[in-house]
Structure formats: structure tokens, C-alpha cells
Scaffold this active site. Structure first.
Site, PDB file in Angstrom:
ATOM      1  N   GLY A 106      30.847  50.822  49.196  1.00 42.96           N
ATOM      2  CA  GLY A 106      31.243  49.816  48.206  1.00 42.96           C
ATOM      3  C   GLY A 106      32.076  48.683  48.785  1.00 42.96           C
ATOM      4  O   GLY A 106      32.622  47.871  48.050  1.00 42.96           O
ATOM      5  N   GLU A 109      44.847  31.249  41.432  1.00 42.20           N
ATOM      6  CA  GLU A 109      45.482  32.113  42.438  1.00 42.20           C
ATOM      7  C   GLU A 109      44.545  33.215  42.920  1.00 42.20           C
ATOM      8  O   GLU A 109      44.537  33.568  44.105  1.00 42.20           O
ATOM      9  CB  GLU A 109      46.757  32.726  41.849  1.00 42.20           C
ATOM     10  CG  GLU A 109      47.576  33.561  42.813  1.00 42.20           C
ATOM     11  CD  GLU A 109      48.178  32.717  43.941  1.00 42.20           C
ATOM     12  OE1 GLU A 109      47.623  32.801  45.049  1.00 42.20           O
ATOM     13  OE2 GLU A 109      49.152  31.988  43.733  1.00 42.20           O
ATOM     14  N   ILE A 140      47.201  38.222  47.233  1.00 37.07           N
ATOM     15  CA  ILE A 140      48.200  37.490  48.039  1.00 37.07           C
ATOM     16  C   ILE A 140      48.534  36.178  47.328  1.00 37.07           C
ATOM     17  O   ILE A 140      47.633  35.381  47.065  1.00 37.07           O
ATOM     18  CB  ILE A 140      47.655  37.178  49.459  1.00 37.07           C
ATOM     19  CG1 ILE A 140      47.220  38.456  50.181  1.00 37.07           C
ATOM     20  CG2 ILE A 140      48.710  36.433  50.270  1.00 37.07           C
ATOM     21  CD1 ILE A 140      46.592  38.205  51.556  1.00 37.07           C
ATOM     22  N   VAL A 157      36.940  42.304  37.660  1.00 31.32           N
ATOM     23  CA  VAL A 157      38.208  41.616  37.438  1.00 31.32           C
ATOM     24  C   VAL A 157      38.502  41.497  35.943  1.00 31.32           C
ATOM     25  O   VAL A 157      39.612  41.805  35.487  1.00 31.32           O
ATOM     26  CB  VAL A 157      38.209  40.215  38.094  1.00 31.32           C
ATOM     27  CG1 VAL A 157      39.599  39.608  38.036  1.00 31.32           C
ATOM     28  CG2 VAL A 157      37.730  40.279  39.540  1.00 31.32           C
ATOM     29  N   GLU A 176      28.448  44.096  49.389  1.00 29.27           N
ATOM     30  CA  GLU A 176      27.486  43.938  48.294  1.00 29.27           C
ATOM     31  C   GLU A 176      26.091  44.357  48.750  1.00 29.27           C
ATOM     32  O   GLU A 176      25.812  44.381  49.956  1.00 29.27           O
ATOM     33  CB  GLU A 176      27.397  42.455  47.897  1.00 29.27           C
ATOM     34  CG  GLU A 176      28.701  41.798  47.551  1.00 29.27           C
ATOM     35  CD  GLU A 176      29.065  41.966  46.089  1.00 29.27           C
ATOM     36  OE1 GLU A 176      28.193  42.373  45.305  1.00 29.27           O
ATOM     37  OE2 GLU A 176      30.238  41.715  45.756  1.00 29.27           O
ATOM     38  N   LYS A 194      36.946  29.993  50.581  1.00 33.84           N
ATOM     39  CA  LYS A 194      38.403  30.166  50.496  1.00 33.84           C
ATOM     40  C   LYS A 194      39.118  29.194  51.440  1.00 33.84           C
ATOM     41  O   LYS A 194      40.157  28.633  51.098  1.00 33.84           O
ATOM     42  CB  LYS A 194      38.769  31.609  50.832  1.00 33.84           C
ATOM     43  CG  LYS A 194      38.230  32.599  49.803  1.00 33.84           C
ATOM     44  CD  LYS A 194      38.341  34.020  50.312  1.00 33.84           C
ATOM     45  CE  LYS A 194      37.636  35.000  49.400  1.00 33.84           C
ATOM     46  NZ  LYS A 194      37.397  36.290  50.050  1.00 33.84           N
ATOM     47  N   GLY A 207      39.240  43.480  44.875  1.00 36.43           N
ATOM     48  CA  GLY A 207      39.435  44.698  44.097  1.00 36.43           C
ATOM     49  C   GLY A 207      40.125  44.358  42.788  1.00 36.43           C
ATOM     50  O   GLY A 207      40.781  43.318  42.646  1.00 36.43           O
ATOM     51  N   ASP A 237      31.605  33.038  52.134  1.00 36.12           N
ATOM     52  CA  ASP A 237      32.736  33.351  51.259  1.00 36.12           C
ATOM     53  C   ASP A 237      34.051  32.919  51.917  1.00 36.12           C
ATOM     54  O   ASP A 237      34.936  32.349  51.263  1.00 36.12           O
ATOM     55  CB  ASP A 237      32.751  34.867  50.987  1.00 36.12           C
ATOM     56  CG  ASP A 237      33.946  35.286  50.152  1.00 36.12           C
ATOM     57  OD1 ASP A 237      33.934  35.043  48.943  1.00 36.12           O
ATOM     58  OD2 ASP A 237      34.900  35.845  50.739  1.00 36.12           O
ATOM     59  N   GLY A 270      42.624  37.368  46.792  1.00 40.14           N
ATOM     60  CA  GLY A 270      42.999  38.290  45.713  1.00 40.14           C
ATOM     61  C   GLY A 270      44.471  38.298  45.382  1.00 40.14           C
ATOM     62  O   GLY A 270      45.009  37.330  44.845  1.00 40.14           O
TER      63      GLY A 270
HETATM   64  N1  LIG Z   1      35.773  41.485  42.553  1.00 39.58           N
HETATM   65  C1  LIG Z   1      36.763  41.019  43.285  1.00 39.58           C
HETATM   66  O1  LIG Z   1      37.449  41.761  43.979  1.00 39.58           O
HETATM   67  C2  LIG Z   1      37.060  39.549  43.282  1.00 39.58           C
HETATM   68  C3  LIG Z   1      38.097  39.068  44.103  1.00 39.58           C
HETATM   69  C4  LIG Z   1      38.410  37.709  44.071  1.00 39.58           C
HETATM   70  C5  LIG Z   1      37.685  36.868  43.264  1.00 39.58           C
HETATM   71  N2  LIG Z   1      36.664  37.374  42.504  1.00 39.58           N
HETATM   72  C6  LIG Z   1      35.933  36.439  41.663  1.00 39.58           C
HETATM   73  O2  LIG Z   1      36.068  36.830  40.304  1.00 39.58           O
HETATM   74  C7  LIG Z   1      34.904  36.501  39.582  1.00 39.58           C
HETATM   75  C8  LIG Z   1      34.376  37.755  38.893  1.00 39.58           C
HETATM   76  O3  LIG Z   1      34.098  38.728  39.863  1.00 39.58           O
HETATM   77  P1  LIG Z   1      33.759  40.241  39.461  1.00 39.58           P
HETATM   78  O4  LIG Z   1      33.773  41.014  40.729  1.00 39.58           O
HETATM   79  O5  LIG Z   1      34.598  40.685  38.329  1.00 39.58           O
HETATM   80  O6  LIG Z   1      32.250  40.072  38.970  1.00 39.58           O
HETATM   81  P2  LIG Z   1      31.362  41.112  38.145  1.00 39.58           P
HETATM   82  O7  LIG Z   1      31.943  42.473  38.217  1.00 39.58           O
HETATM   83  O8  LIG Z   1      29.968  40.897  38.560  1.00 39.58           O
HETATM   84  O9  LIG Z   1      31.545  40.609  36.628  1.00 39.58           O
HETATM   85  C9  LIG Z   1      30.965  39.438  36.166  1.00 39.58           C
HETATM   86  C10 LIG Z   1      31.091  39.423  34.652  1.00 39.58           C
HETATM   87  O10 LIG Z   1      30.509  38.225  34.172  1.00 39.58           O
HETATM   88  C11 LIG Z   1      29.654  38.537  33.079  1.00 39.58           C
HETATM   89  N3  LIG Z   1      28.572  37.554  33.027  1.00 39.58           N
HETATM   90  C12 LIG Z   1      27.654  37.263  33.970  1.00 39.58           C
HETATM   91  N4  LIG Z   1      26.813  36.307  33.525  1.00 39.58           N
HETATM   92  C13 LIG Z   1      27.214  36.003  32.265  1.00 39.58           C
HETATM   93  C14 LIG Z   1      26.753  35.129  31.283  1.00 39.58           C
HETATM   94  N5  LIG Z   1      25.679  34.346  31.488  1.00 39.58           N
HETATM   95  N6  LIG Z   1      27.403  35.101  30.098  1.00 39.58           N
HETATM   96  C15 LIG Z   1      28.477  35.883  29.873  1.00 39.58           C
HETATM   97  N7  LIG Z   1      28.974  36.738  30.772  1.00 39.58           N
HETATM   98  C16 LIG Z   1      28.346  36.796  31.956  1.00 39.58           C
HETATM   99  C17 LIG Z   1      29.129  39.916  33.356  1.00 39.58           C
HETATM  100  O11 LIG Z   1      28.714  40.495  32.130  1.00 39.58           O
HETATM  101  P3  LIG Z   1      28.101  41.999  32.062  1.00 39.58           P
HETATM  102  O12 LIG Z   1      29.215  42.897  32.546  1.00 39.58           O
HETATM  103  O13 LIG Z   1      27.813  42.194  30.633  1.00 39.58           O
HETATM  104  O14 LIG Z   1      26.915  42.001  32.967  1.00 39.58           O
HETATM  105  C18 LIG Z   1      30.361  40.576  33.964  1.00 39.58           C
HETATM  106  O15 LIG Z   1      31.169  41.129  32.944  1.00 39.58           O
HETATM  107  C19 LIG Z   1      33.953  35.858  40.609  1.00 39.58           C
HETATM  108  O16 LIG Z   1      34.112  34.468  40.597  1.00 39.58           O
HETATM  109  C20 LIG Z   1      34.449  36.416  41.935  1.00 39.58           C
HETATM  110  O17 LIG Z   1      34.140  35.584  43.021  1.00 39.58           O
HETATM  111  C21 LIG Z   1      36.348  38.673  42.495  1.00 39.58           C
END
Ligand SMILES: NC(=O)c1ccc[n+]([C@@H]2O[C@H](COP(=O)([O-])OP(=O)(O)OC[C@H]3O[C@@H](n4cnc5c(N)ncnc54)[C@H](OP(=O)(O)O)[C@@H]3O)[C@@H](O)[C@H]2O)c1
Length: 430
Positions: A189, A131, A138, A15, A192, A207, A304, A203, A136
Site C-alpha cells: 500500500g 497546507e 509537515i 483524507v 498506487e 510539490k 496518509g 508528484d 502532508g
Molecule cells: N492520501 C494522502 O495521503 C494524500 C496526501 C496529501 C495530499 N493528498 C491529496 O488529497 C486529495 C484526496 O486524496 P485521497 O487520497 O483522499 O483520495 P481518495 O481516497 O481517492 O478520495 C477521493 C474522494 O473524492 C471523491 N470523488 C472522486 N470523484 C468525485 C466526483 N466526481 N464527485 C464527487 N466526489 C468525487 C471520491 O468519492 P468515492 O469515495 O465515493 O469514490 C473519494 O471520496 C488529493 O488531491 C490528493 O492528492 C492526499
């Protein structure tokens, strides 16, 4: 134009990198909507050197994300790290205390600590926007918090987890078992490496907790959600559901009832040709019963980079415009602490499946136990005849209390003619 809104971006993963790309692109349209520019001024992640598909070398990089909360050139902290506790919680709390607005996609954090964080944001007169945390792309938070507010909402039902919906859709299409489809979902993908939070319903519960608060004005109450995941869903149940005119979906349901507020996550039989039953693959959807305003249905991509980034950017535009109110739509001190409706009191029709020995008298025994608990049968299928062998008997009940069904199934399960624990799945009017 007023000075740009200055963004401290914490988390540069799926994200965060998406948000960075949008804010580093042509943002003129956003600036027109916001009445001012929106610009990143500092970033943080774990690994400074990782290739994020976007050149972030021009921005100051904070090794410690909490430093973003202290920077003078940051107006809003965008928390995209994730996790209920740890650094994400510490960052959001320190940003709010430092009078920085916060935009986050972190449903786990808000479901657990939402009321306290909303109070903190109010105390420091800053925004707490989320939001992206529910479904995501919506815009359901905006719809519930700002749109559907004239009349009392009576129910919210949703397919809130794309991984589970993908798995159930694939199981239905192919007739394959849960474990096999989960492995495929991981390979593609859609799931997880550790899928527990998705398939176990956690999860969806996060929500649902937030949807409940937005819909009913209650403080987020994660512990009030009863949760059953999809791990035990069998291809047989999905096939029988189809024969009865239903489709199996993992639903999150929040309703007001005379006994209190009901919050539940479980596989449910949804009538085919209703909007929720037609939600396929990794899509999400939310159906809202909004009183005199009528029923509403929202569908779209719940996860996504693109959809989630879209929601984060929408929040940033609101913050830039100064268009924000209390996080959950009413002042934190006015959030209700609604009574939880006891799960056993819930009234519903049920799908029941028994694996029984094909011997005379077995049907009579099942019927007797159901009748003892006043559970009446609406329809029934018995598939195949193999005297002396296990066969499936499947029934749909009329509406009855959960307690009655549980009691009847306990008695039936004790019979020496019954193999495996009977399967019980609620039917949901969609
Ligand atoms: N992915 C989705 O589709 C989605 C949808 C809705 C909500 N979300 C929410 O959005 C958030 C992020 O999701 P994501 O999928 O983007 O996660 P992600 O791809 O795992 O990214 C997490 C990021 O946080 C960084 N991070 C982790 N620990 C850290 C720390 N101690 N200090 C600084 N940075 C740190 C990581 O750094 P590095 O990259 O350097 O490891 C990475 O850049 C979560 O709360 C998730 O629930 C995600």
C-alpha cells in the site's frame, strides 16, 4: 463565541473521511484555538452508500460536489477529490467565485493553476489554503509563508514523495532491483496501482512547484521543473553510492542562481550523515537555506490519513480565525515571473558509471573524452577484472557544467567498448 465556521466537505476518501472523523469528534480544543466552532454542514462524494468508517448519515449529501459552492450554509469548501482538472478545478473555482473559502490538499491543481486561483481568491476576498498539499503533516507552507520571511531564502531541497523514498530505502537495504521493490511497495500500500506520477517524479514536481513559489515569491511554474524519475535507478548505483559515502535519494531542488531560478527533480547522491540522507522509508523532509536565519530542516510523514488530516484541520482553524493572507504569501498580482535557469548551465559534481569491455585502452579513452570537455575526476572505482568481459567503472567528478558532462558521455557512449548508456547522477550538497 462567534457562529461556527460551516464546512462543505467534498471527497470522503483517505483524507476526507479523516477530516470528517476529527470534525465529528470532540472539537473543543479546536474551537478554543479558532475562537469559534468548526462544523460540517454538507458533504459530497461519488458513492453515497460507501462505508467510510464514520456515520455521515446526518449530513446532507450532494451528488454534485459543485452544489456545495452554492449552499448558503457553507462558509468554506474543503476540496479533497484530487486531480489537476475536472470536478476538483470546477469546484474550487466556483467556490471562490461564490465567496466561499477553500481548503485543499490538491497539489496537482495548484501547481498548474495556482496563480489564477490565488488571484480569484483575492478578488473575492476569501482564503485559499493548501497546507496538506505539500508533505502532508509537515507544516512547511506555514513555515515558508509566515515563518521564514525576514531574509531571502536561497534554496529549498526536499524528499517530497514517500513512495519513492520507501522504494529507494528498500533497494538499499535489500540490494533488490527497482521493479521487484515497486511490486512489494504496491502490495504493502505504499505505491498506487498506477505508480507513474510517483516514480516518474511528477508528484515531487507538483510539490516543488508550490515550494518554489512560497520560497521565492514566484508564480507556480510547473513547466519550469526538469524532471527525472527513479525508474532507472539500479541496485549497483545505490551500492557504489554507499562506497563513496553517499546515499541515493529522489530530490526536489529549487535554488536561486545567477542564471535564474532552478527547479529540478532527479535522483541525487546525498552525503551520508546529512539530515536528508537519513530520511528513511516513507518519510518526507524539506531543508531550507533561509539566509541569515540559517539552515532549517523539517521532517515528518508526508502522506496518509492522519498527517494529511492534521494539515487540513490547521488550515480550517486559520480560516475560522480569519488568519489568512494571499495564498502564496504575496498578492497574486505581485507574484514574480522569474527567469528559468537553463538546466545545461547547472554546475555540480557528478557520479558516472560506465559498463565497458575490460580491454586495454578503455580507461584512456574515457579519460580523453572527459578531459576534452574539461571534466576532471575526483575519485574512481573499477570493480573486478574479467578480461574481454563487461565491467563497471565508476567515477566522481569535480564540479562541472551539466552540458560538459552530457557532451563527454555522448562521445563515450559512441565507443564500441562501452555497453549501455553511461549513468550520470548529480551530487547534491545537503
Ligand atoms: N492520501 C494522502 O495521503 C494524500 C496526501 C496529501 C495530499 N493528498 C491529496 O488529497 C486529495 C484526496 O486524496 P485521497 O487520497 O483522499 O483520495 P481518495 O481516497 O481517492 O478520495 C477521493 C474522494 O473524492 C471523491 N470523488 C472522486 N470523484 C468525485 C466526483 N466526481 N464527485 C464527487 N466526489 C468525487 C471520491 O468519492 P468515492 O469515495 O465515493 O469514490 C473519494 O471520496 C488529493 O488531491 C490528493 O492528492 C492526499
Amino acid at each position: 463565541m462567534t457562529a461556527p465556521l460551516r464546512v462543505g466537505l467534498a471527497g470522503l476518501g483517505n483524507v476526507g473521511a479523516g477530516v470528517a472523523k476529527v470534525l465529528m469528534g470532540d472539537t473543543r480544543t479546536l474551537a478554543w484555538r479558532a475562537g469559534r466552532g468548526i462544523a460540517i454542514t454538507a458533504i459530497s462524494a461519488r458513492d453515497k452508500k460507501r462505508d467510510r468508517g464514520v456515520d455521515l448519515s446526518g449530513f446532507p449529501f450532494e451528488v454534485d460536489p459543485l452544489a456545495l459552492a452554492e449552499r448558503k450554509d457553507v462558509d468554506v469548501v474543503v476540496e479533497l477529490i484530487g486531480g489537476e482538472e475536472g470536478v476538483a478545478r470546477a469546484l474550487v473555482e466556483s467556490a471562490l467565485r461564490a465567496k466561499k473559502h477553500v481548503v485543499t490538499a490538491n497539489k496537482a491543481l495548484l501547481a498548474r493553476h495556482g496563480a489564477a486561483l490565488a488571484a480569484l481568491a483575492e478578488r473575492h476576498e476569501v482564503a485559499l489554503k493548501f497546507e496538506a498539499a505539500i508533505c502532508g503533516g509537515i507544516p512547511i507552507v506555514k513555515a515558508l509563508r509566515e515563518g521564514l520571511i525576514a531574509y531571502d531564502i536561497s534554496a529549498v531541497r526536499g524528499i517530497l514523495n514517500g513512495t519513492c523514498n520507501f522504494i529507494l530505502t528498500q533497494m538499499e537495504a535489500s540490494g533488490r532491483a527497482f521493479a521487484e521493490v515497486l511490486t512489494e511497495a504496491q502490495r504493502l500500500g505504499y505505491a498506487e496501482a498506477d505508480p507513474t506520477l510517483d516514480i516518474g517524479g511528477g508528484d515531487t514536481a507538483h510539490k516543488l512547484t508550490l515550494l518554489t513559489s512560497l520560497a521565492f515569491g514566484t508564480a507556480p511554474d510547473l513547466d519550469g521543473v526538469s524532471v527525472t524519475g527513479i525508474q532507472k535507478v539500479s541496485p549497483a548505483d545505490i551500492a557504489f553510492a554507499g562506497e563513496f559515502g553517499f546515499r541515493l535519494k529522489l530530490l526536489g531542488v529549487a535554488r536561486t542562481t545567477p542564471n535564474g531560478i532552478e527547479q529540478r527533480v532527479h535522483p541525487a547522491m546525498v552525503p551520508i550523515q546529512t539530515p536528508l540522507a537519513d530520511v528513511e522509508a516513507s518519510f518526507n523532509a524539506v531543508a531550507v537555506d533561509a539566509g541569515a536565519a540559517g539552515p532549517f530542516f523539517f521532517e515528518g510523514r508526508g502522506a496518509g490519513t492522519g498527517p494529511t488530516t492534521s494539515a487540513v484541520i490547521a488550515d480550517l482553524v486559520d480560516v475560522a480565525r480569519g488568519a489568512f493572507g494571499p495564498a502564496f504569501g504575496r498578492p497574486a498580482a505581485e507574484l514574480l515571473h522569474g527567469k528559468r535557469a537553463p538546466a545545461e548551465a547547472r554546475v555540480s559534481a557528478y557520479y558516472l558509471r560506465f559498463q565497458v569491455l575490460d580491454v586495454p585502452g578503455v580507461m584512456a579513452e574515457i579519460s580523453r573524452h572527459l578531459a576534452n570537455e574539461q571534466v576532471s575526476i575526483e575519485s574512481m572505482i573499477q570493480r573486478g577484472r574479467s578480461p574481454g568481459e563487461p565491467v563497471a567503472i565508476v567515477m566522481l567528478t569535480h564540479e562541472t557544467s551539466q552540458l560538459s558532462v552530457v557532451r563527454a558521455l555522448k562521445a563515450i557512449a559512441a565507443s564500441d567498448k562501452v555497453f549501455e548508456a553511461p549513468c550520470m547522477i548529480p551530487m547534491e550538497a545537503a
